[in-house]
Write a protein that holds these residues in place. Structure first.
Motif, short mmCIF file in Angstrom:
data_model
loop_
_atom_site.label_atom_id
_atom_site.label_comp_id
_atom_site.label_asym_id
_atom_site.label_seq_id
_atom_site.Cartn_x
_atom_site.Cartn_y
_atom_site.Cartn_z
N LEU A 52 42.31 45.30 53.55
CA LEU A 52 42.18 44.46 52.05
C LEU A 52 42.03 42.85 52.14
CD1 LEU A 52 44.48 46.71 49.97
CD2 LEU A 52 42.19 46.56 49.85
N SER A 53 42.96 42.38 53.14
CA SER A 53 43.18 41.05 53.44
C SER A 53 41.73 40.53 53.88
CB SER A 53 44.17 40.63 53.86
OG SER A 53 44.23 40.96 55.45
N MET A 54 41.28 41.21 54.77
CA MET A 54 39.79 40.94 55.40
C MET A 54 38.60 40.96 54.43
SD MET A 54 40.59 40.30 58.47
CE MET A 54 38.69 40.42 59.27
N ILE A 55 38.81 41.67 53.38
CA ILE A 55 37.90 41.99 52.11
C ILE A 55 38.03 40.90 51.45
CG2 ILE A 55 37.33 43.44 50.29
CD1 ILE A 55 37.70 45.80 51.67
#
Length: 61
Positions: A54-57
């Motif tokens: 999620l943080s990468m997205i």
């Protein structure tokens, strides 16, 4: 409430498993405990992976 008589309790036979069976029960309990520990660890790692993805997205937005 009815009480159980002393004589009835004294005459009560309680079967005790053999030592071999007791050892097998203990081993099974240890395996179940280890399974729970590993499942908990796996759940935590899965949450970490989801949060990382999620943080990468979010960083790409």
């Amino acid at each position: 409430m009815r009480m159980i008589g002393k004589q009835t309790l004294e005459e009560l036979e309680i079967p005790i498993p053999s030592m071999e069976r007791q050892h097998r029960i203990i081993a099974l309990n240890q395996l179940a405990t280890e399974e729970q520990r590993l499942l908990s660890l796996l759940l935590g790692k899965g949450k970490q992976l989801v949060n990382y993805q999620l943080s990468m997205i979010m960083d790409q937005l």
